[in-house]
Scaffold this motif. Structure first.
Motif, mmCIF file in Angstrom:
data_model
loop_
_atom_site.group_PDB
_atom_site.id
_atom_site.type_symbol
_atom_site.label_atom_id
_atom_site.label_comp_id
_atom_site.label_asym_id
_atom_site.label_seq_id
_atom_site.Cartn_x
_atom_site.Cartn_y
_atom_site.Cartn_z
ATOM 1 N N MET A 1 0.837 -1.198 0.000
ATOM 2 C CA MET A 1 0.000 0.000 0.000
ATOM 3 C C MET A 1 0.873 1.248 0.000
ATOM 4 O O MET A 1 2.031 1.230 0.432
ATOM 5 C CB MET A 1 -0.908 0.011 1.240
ATOM 6 N N LYS A 2 0.311 2.352 -0.484
ATOM 7 C CA LYS A 2 1.002 3.629 -0.403
ATOM 8 C C LYS A 2 1.316 3.942 1.064
ATOM 9 O O LYS A 2 0.567 3.558 1.963
ATOM 10 C CB LYS A 2 0.139 4.734 -1.005
ATOM 11 N N SER A 3 2.392 4.662 1.299
ATOM 12 C CA SER A 3 2.818 4.930 2.679
ATOM 13 C C SER A 3 1.774 5.714 3.474
ATOM 14 O O SER A 3 1.690 5.593 4.691
ATOM 15 C CB SER A 3 4.141 5.693 2.677
ATOM 16 N N HIS A 4 0.953 6.521 2.771
ATOM 17 C CA HIS A 4 -0.052 7.326 3.463
ATOM 18 C C HIS A 4 -1.432 6.675 3.453
ATOM 19 O O HIS A 4 -2.378 7.215 4.036
ATOM 20 C CB HIS A 4 -0.173 8.712 2.799
ATOM 21 N N ALA A 5 -1.587 5.546 2.793
ATOM 22 C CA ALA A 5 -2.904 4.934 2.607
ATOM 23 C C ALA A 5 -3.426 4.344 3.919
ATOM 24 O O ALA A 5 -2.655 3.923 4.789
ATOM 25 C CB ALA A 5 -2.842 3.860 1.534
ATOM 26 N N ILE A 6 -4.757 4.325 4.050
ATOM 27 C CA ILE A 6 -5.401 3.817 5.259
ATOM 28 C C ILE A 6 -6.323 2.651 4.938
ATOM 29 O O ILE A 6 -6.788 2.494 3.807
ATOM 30 C CB ILE A 6 -6.183 4.929 5.996
ATOM 31 N N ILE A 7 -6.582 1.849 5.966
ATOM 32 C CA ILE A 7 -7.456 0.683 5.866
ATOM 33 C C ILE A 7 -8.777 0.994 6.558
ATOM 34 O O ILE A 7 -8.797 1.442 7.711
ATOM 35 C CB ILE A 7 -6.817 -0.546 6.536
ATOM 36 N N LEU A 8 -9.886 0.747 5.858
ATOM 37 C CA LEU A 8 -11.221 0.878 6.429
ATOM 38 C C LEU A 8 -11.964 -0.456 6.309
ATOM 39 O O LEU A 8 -11.627 -1.298 5.471
ATOM 40 C CB LEU A 8 -12.026 1.970 5.722
ATOM 41 N N HIS A 9 -12.979 -0.612 7.136
ATOM 42 C CA HIS A 9 -13.848 -1.787 7.086
ATOM 43 C C HIS A 9 -15.132 -1.416 7.809
ATOM 44 O O HIS A 9 -15.080 -0.932 8.949
ATOM 45 C CB HIS A 9 -13.180 -2.977 7.778
ATOM 46 N N PRO A 10 -16.312 -1.617 7.202
ATOM 47 C CA PRO A 10 -17.561 -1.242 7.872
ATOM 48 C C PRO A 10 -17.916 -2.138 9.050
ATOM 49 O O PRO A 10 -18.775 -1.774 9.856
ATOM 50 C CB PRO A 10 -18.602 -1.343 6.764
ATOM 51 N N ALA A 11 -17.275 -3.316 9.144
ATOM 52 C CA ALA A 11 -17.503 -4.281 10.217
ATOM 53 C C ALA A 11 -18.938 -4.821 10.151
ATOM 54 O O ALA A 11 -19.799 -4.209 9.522
ATOM 55 C CB ALA A 11 -17.187 -3.664 11.574
ATOM 56 N N PRO A 12 -19.217 -5.970 10.737
ATOM 57 C CA PRO A 12 -18.289 -6.766 11.529
ATOM 58 C C PRO A 12 -17.167 -7.377 10.697
ATOM 59 O O PRO A 12 -17.378 -7.726 9.530
ATOM 60 C CB PRO A 12 -19.180 -7.872 12.115
ATOM 61 N N VAL A 13 -15.997 -7.463 11.305
ATOM 62 C CA VAL A 13 -14.809 -7.981 10.631
ATOM 63 C C VAL A 13 -14.752 -9.489 10.809
ATOM 64 O O VAL A 13 -14.873 -9.994 11.926
ATOM 65 C CB VAL A 13 -13.532 -7.338 11.206
ATOM 66 N N ASN A 14 -14.556 -10.190 9.720
ATOM 67 C CA ASN A 14 -14.253 -11.612 9.791
ATOM 68 C C ASN A 14 -12.740 -11.749 9.655
ATOM 69 O O ASN A 14 -12.189 -11.734 8.544
ATOM 70 C CB ASN A 14 -14.968 -12.383 8.677
ATOM 71 N N ARG A 15 -12.085 -11.810 10.792
ATOM 72 C CA ARG A 15 -10.624 -11.852 10.793
ATOM 73 C C ARG A 15 -10.123 -13.099 10.059
ATOM 74 O O ARG A 15 -10.691 -14.179 10.167
ATOM 75 C CB ARG A 15 -10.093 -11.831 12.230
ATOM 76 N N ASN A 16 -9.047 -12.888 9.318
ATOM 77 C CA ASN A 16 -8.414 -13.955 8.538
ATOM 78 C C ASN A 16 -9.314 -14.503 7.436
ATOM 79 O O ASN A 16 -9.117 -15.625 6.964
ATOM 80 C CB ASN A 16 -7.915 -15.085 9.442
ATOM 81 N N VAL A 17 -10.305 -13.695 7.033
ATOM 82 C CA VAL A 17 -11.094 -14.020 5.844
ATOM 83 C C VAL A 17 -10.899 -12.896 4.838
ATOM 84 O O VAL A 17 -10.181 -13.063 3.859
ATOM 85 C CB VAL A 17 -12.583 -14.223 6.170
#
Length: 298
Positions: free
Chosen positions: A241-257
């Protein structure tokens, strides 16, 4: 329908969106303890499961001084066959002054045109999720101070996602750009597609979506581990990812999916920040629904 209802992002102008975001930011800084001038009676009608949306609305309502009731379809007259319109009309008739509604039917609010109190859409089917979109926008704005030329990659179960639909409308209106990635069978016509690896390297904002199994006619024919490797945000992809880029997720998160568990709270993740912003945005939307103003202006 009340003119201060919030049903779809596309019903708002650019100035209206920015006004809501401005109010949300004020709620986070100088107006933390502000309450509505008069106490209001509000009901949350959720016909689908929810944690973040439901309880962030409840938190916002309580913080604004509202009297709050949380409706459950289970044990109500809905189980006897009562229509959505009659349920909503009942709440209006017995004195409720605004309703927050989540419903599995796309654009359920088309049935409610005769309702005169404000309705805030907390999600309809795979159609719209305006307050989720607004909290995503607030998170992006806090990071970049603009939407102009911001690139957003939305990755995952696009065809069943009201989040993808609302964010596409908003980002295009505000001068940003969206692309979409994920399994070919879950893409939408008119939504520009890009390969997952290319999209992650291209984007300023990487929005991961969960697989909405409850909206699928058949189960996914792929293991969770395979899905993560083919379409998810792995640590290897995140490193590109770009150095300034961010991660979003509306949730609920399914971790490791759809996302490696280690990335949920990575330094460039704003997933829990989104949740905090959800209360601020929903306070701003409720303030708007009642036509209230901050004392002395803004």
């Amino acid at each position: 329908m009340n003119q201060d209802s919030l049903l779809r992002i596309r019903d708002l102008t650019k100035d209206e969106i920015m006004g809501i975001l401005k109010d949300a930011q004020l709620f986070g800084v100088s107006h933390k303890d502000w309450q509505l001038p008069q106490r209001k009676l509000v009901a949350n009608l959720f016909f689908e499961p929810s944690t973040r949306t439901h309880y962030s609305f409840a938190s916002a309502e309580h913080q604004l001084g509202c009297m709050v009731e949380n409706f459950s379809a289970q044990g109500s007259s809905v189980e006897k066959g009562e229509s959505l319109y009659d349920t909503v009309r009942t709440f209006e008739s017995i004195g409720y002054e605004a309703l927050v509604i989540r419903h599995p039917k796309d654009e359920y609010f088309r049935e409610l045109e005769n309702i005169r109190i404000p309705i805030i859409n907390a999600g309809d089917g795979a159609g719209n999720h305006p307050t989720q979109c607004l909290l995503d926008l607030l998170t992006i704005y806090q990071e970049f101070g603009t939407f102009e030329h911001i690139r957003m990659a939305i990755i995952g179960d696009i065809s069943h996602s009201r989040v993808a639909a609302s964010n596409k409308e908003a980002m295009e209106l505000l001068g940003g750009e969206c692309v979409f990635s994920g399994p070919a069978q879950w893409q939408r016509e008119g939504y520009p597609h890009m390969d997952v690896d290319a999209a992650i390297e291209w984007a300023d904002v990487v929005m991961m979506l969960r697989i909405q199994h409850e909206r699928h006619a058949t189960s996914m024919q792929m293991s969770k581990a395979d899905y993560l490797q083919q379409y998810g945000l792995t640590k290897e992809r995140a490193a590109r990812m770009k150095s300034h880029a961010i991660i979003l997720h509306p949730a609920p998160v399914n971790r490791n999916v759809e996302i490696d568990s280690d990335l949920v709270e990575a330094p460039n993740s704003r997933i829990f920040k989104q949740m905090s912003n959800g209360v601020l945005v929903r306070k701003a939307v409720i303030k708007r629904a009642f036509g209230a103003e901050f004392e002395g202006g803004q």
